[in-house]
Design an enzyme around this catalytic site. Sequence first.
Site, PDB file in Angstrom:
ATOM      1  N   LYS A 143     -15.834   7.750  -7.861  1.00 33.00           N
ATOM      2  CA  LYS A 143     -14.690   6.963  -7.497  1.00 33.00           C
ATOM      3  C   LYS A 143     -15.270   6.185  -6.652  1.00 33.00           C
ATOM      4  CE  LYS A 143     -10.721   7.936  -4.407  1.00 33.00           C
ATOM      5  NZ  LYS A 143      -9.976   9.100  -3.485  1.00 33.00           N
ATOM      6  N   ASP A 179     -14.409   2.759  -4.603  1.00 31.59           N
ATOM      7  CA  ASP A 179     -13.216   2.391  -3.603  1.00 31.59           C
ATOM      8  C   ASP A 179     -13.343   1.195  -3.238  1.00 31.59           C
ATOM      9  OD1 ASP A 179     -10.843   2.776  -2.309  1.00 31.59           O
ATOM     10  OD2 ASP A 179     -11.397   4.750  -1.418  1.00 31.59           O
ATOM     11  N   MET A 180     -12.483   0.497  -2.553  1.00 23.51           N
ATOM     12  CA  MET A 180     -12.396  -0.812  -1.892  1.00 23.51           C
ATOM     13  C   MET A 180     -11.264  -0.850  -0.933  1.00 23.51           C
ATOM     14  SD  MET A 180     -11.487  -4.158  -1.866  1.00 23.51           S
ATOM     15  CE  MET A 180     -10.068  -4.338  -2.857  1.00 23.51           C
ATOM     16  N   TRP A 214       0.694  -1.095   0.167  1.00 22.20           N
ATOM     17  CA  TRP A 214       0.187   0.124  -0.065  1.00 22.20           C
ATOM     18  C   TRP A 214       0.960   1.290   0.088  1.00 22.20           C
ATOM     19  CZ3 TRP A 214      -0.218   3.694   3.859  1.00 22.20           C
ATOM     20  CH2 TRP A 214      -1.134   4.725   3.567  1.00 22.20           C
ATOM     21  N   CYS A 250     -10.568   2.349  -7.736  1.00 18.77           N
ATOM     22  CA  CYS A 250      -9.516   2.802  -6.511  1.00 18.77           C
ATOM     23  C   CYS A 250      -9.548   1.483  -5.545  1.00 18.77           C
ATOM     24  CB  CYS A 250     -10.080   4.006  -5.628  1.00 18.77           C
ATOM     25  SG  CYS A 250      -9.233   4.561  -4.321  1.00 18.77           S
ATOM     26  N   ASP A 296      -2.361   5.921  -2.918  1.00 22.59           N
ATOM     27  CA  ASP A 296      -2.677   7.048  -1.843  1.00 22.59           C
ATOM     28  C   ASP A 296      -1.713   7.753  -1.712  1.00 22.59           C
ATOM     29  OD1 ASP A 296      -5.267   6.432  -1.476  1.00 22.59           O
ATOM     30  OD2 ASP A 296      -5.405   5.179   0.164  1.00 22.59           O
ATOM     31  N   ASP A 330     -15.378  13.247  -1.442  1.00 20.64           N
ATOM     32  CA  ASP A 330     -14.959  11.910  -1.259  1.00 20.64           C
ATOM     33  C   ASP A 330     -15.561  11.274  -0.066  1.00 20.64           C
ATOM     34  OD1 ASP A 330     -12.488   9.754  -0.228  1.00 20.64           O
ATOM     35  OD2 ASP A 330     -11.932  10.598  -2.237  1.00 20.64           O
ATOM     36  N   ASP A 331     -15.036  10.479   0.800  1.00 18.02           N
ATOM     37  CA  ASP A 331     -15.563   9.771   1.935  1.00 18.02           C
ATOM     38  C   ASP A 331     -16.210  10.705   2.790  1.00 18.02           C
ATOM     39  OD1 ASP A 331     -16.005   7.769   3.671  1.00 18.02           O
ATOM     40  OD2 ASP A 331     -14.204   7.109   4.007  1.00 18.02           O
TER      41      ASP A 331
HETATM   42  C1  GLA Z   1      -8.966   5.289   0.158  1.00 14.57           C
HETATM   43  C2  GLA Z   1      -8.673   6.058  -1.134  1.00 14.57           C
HETATM   44  C3  GLA Z   1      -8.460   7.395  -0.560  1.00 14.57           C
HETATM   45  C4  GLA Z   1      -9.535   7.884  -0.046  1.00 14.57           C
HETATM   46  C5  GLA Z   1     -10.146   7.032   1.196  1.00 14.57           C
HETATM   47  C6  GLA Z   1     -11.285   7.623   1.780  1.00 14.57           C
HETATM   48  O1  GLA Z   1      -7.844   5.108   1.178  1.00 14.57           O
HETATM   49  O2  GLA Z   1      -7.550   5.529  -1.676  1.00 14.57           O
HETATM   50  O3  GLA Z   1      -8.204   8.077  -1.790  1.00 14.57           O
HETATM   51  O4  GLA Z   1     -10.787   8.004  -0.894  1.00 14.57           O
HETATM   52  O5  GLA Z   1      -9.903   5.783   0.978  1.00 14.57           O
HETATM   53  O6  GLA Z   1     -11.796   6.620   3.156  1.00 14.57           O
END
Ligand code: GLA
Length: 720
Positions: free
Chosen positions: A475, A477-478, A198, A516, A538, A365-366
């Site tokens: 986006k 994500d996982m 990572w 992502c 990241d 984002d989140d």
């Molecule tokens: C992952 C993504 C980040 C961001 C966070 C949000 O780590 O790679 O870019 O979106 O989640 O929790």
Amino acid sequence: MSIIYESSKQQFHIKGIDFSYVCHVDHHGYLIHDYYGKGVKTLSSGLVNTTKIRSWSPTPIEDDKSYGHDSALFEYGISGHTDFRVPALMTSCNDGDLVGDFTYSEHRIFSGKSDLNGLPSTYGKENEVTTLEIVLIDHRRNQELILSYVLFEKTNAMTRSVKIQNNSDKTMEIKKIMGMCLDYEDSNYEMLQLSGAWARERHIVRRELVQGIQSVGSNRGASSHVHNPFVALMRPGTTEDAGEIYGYNHVYSGNFICEIEVSEYNLTRVIMGISSENFTWVLEPSDVFTTPEIVMVYSCNGIGDMSRTYHDLYNNHLIRGKYQNRERPILINNWEATYFDFTKDKLVDLARASKGVGIELFVLDDGWFGNRNDDSSSLGDWTVNEEKLGGNLESLVSMINNEGLEFGLWFEPEMVSPNSKLYESHPDWCIHCNDARRIQVRNQLILDLSRSEVCDYIIETLTKVLNSGNVSYVKWDMNRNMTDINGERAHRYILGLYKVMDTLINRYPHILFEGCAGGGGRFDPGILYYMPQIWTSDDTDAIERLSIQYGTSIVYPPSSMGGHVSAVPNHQVGRITPIQTRAHVAMYGNFGYELDTTGLSEEELKIISLQVLFYKKHRVLLQYGSHYRLTAFNQITHSCWMKVSKDKRQCIVTMVKIHAMPNGHETRIKLKGLDENRRYRIVSLDTEYGGDELMNIGIEMPKLDDFESVMFYIEDISLQ
Ligand code: GLA
């Protein structure tokens, strides 16, 4: 058509532009590999004969004692017979019978390409691709294997995949099935892999092959940050511009394995496919199992040429939809700017300041849903937190749209937080193993996408959100790997995931999807089939990104790689780099920003405006130009790369100083990919040189201090 069958030799010859791939059916009916390498017009019978018996080798044919398989080059190695090397196929019938013995039955050659039953794959029109399917049969156990070879006619790329059909009246079990097996006649190769972790994904590792098995793979339920599903074999000494190289890339987003075995006779076998650890598959009578495909690229002109073949192939024959070969927007993402700590006003201010410097897309984002103010809750509850956003999604999106920006939204659809309404109502929907402890990573569990009701839930909840506002980017994500996997689940999960993705991209063809997985934890061609771009890592530090992007570009086109300018000191490594360098590095592929644009000085905003302007002006060149790496991957003092327009009339050269040397000589860089008969101007230096001079003699780069960078736009002077 460039796949030829010569019946007198029972020989198949696949002819790419520069390569030949040849195999034949021998006099006992076995499919023997002859050759894969630089093109030949024909291959005479008997030139390659590997079925001679060796000491200690078993003889599969009772009355032919000179014939053996243990040192043969096979098209597809099967376990349990007379080949001791690592097998591509291992199946067991009801009574535990593991002895497979497949011989040629028939073949078909046709224009076009069959689809892979719910798996992502490269595609092409009938005049672009030719398919060879060779059918092998195990008569004793009534199993049929179909080996598929697809040639992309005007390239040096082909693909392989395999189908197995159970023609018996009994259930059989697949213990291992690879999409590809390839034997080389010697072992004088180096292996190139893209490995890391990572935040430091896809670093290049090169090693010599030695006797025994060397492998890379993932058993994490995702293709992973750790090893990318790509391997290349190359002759020792192969460089960016010279030498023979063979690339193998698995078009799949879950567990994989690539094993390379050097045998006692110095033969080399490469197999690639879904990892057989934690994998079994029950095949009922008349059922078929299809493997993911492997994209194979050959080059006799070094690593760079192989990469550009992959880039063009993926841009034209893997990535689909509205954004295929289309300019991608410059975005601002609020993650590193605010993390979970934002209000509607903060978001609108961020959007306004970003619009002020010319940014085109705002990505939330989140943290916008459920009660999510940190990573401890709410995954699965995809309802807008109206209190936090000061209203519904529609009103926020229209505020952002009114500022002049498109709107994008983050999801992590495959996950559930134990602290969520979804988990309360469906505690059994996560992947788990009976009453074993449910293992959490980042406070989350994985939804079991092998179940259709779970897939339906994801599709419907995302549909509801996407219908509630003018969302033009997602986006996806996982953020954790799989535990508690066994049997068929991991593969069924990936099939479910692909079904969900396919439904949503078809439902929202105007939306740009970006994959992502905690950055680049699922950067593979499987995802690219659904989502034309992926968040590369990241790690947004400009210097760390040099190795990550370099490694990623070995296979994947820069247009698929997201790069953002973030704040300093960098949040991952604490390094301070100039804003110019951060932008130059982020311009490697799809460009964006991930910092608080509301807190920048006038001077910084002016610099950013100019960066955005430059990127917009040269966007096609930066996203889709032919990509040349000008320095070696292990060059520690500086990194240099360039993009050349397809007509060779424009290029951009970038150099970043990694480690300045006192009292050193200036760096001379030889450019690549230009037309030696044209004259070019380095615009910012106002100097003019011939293409031959730029490529053969090179240019002296300005002296730079640590972490400084320079970017030159160069054009054919007849353009003026
Ligand atoms: C992952 C993504 C980040 C961001 C966070 C949000 O780590 O790679 O870019 O979106 O989640 O929790």
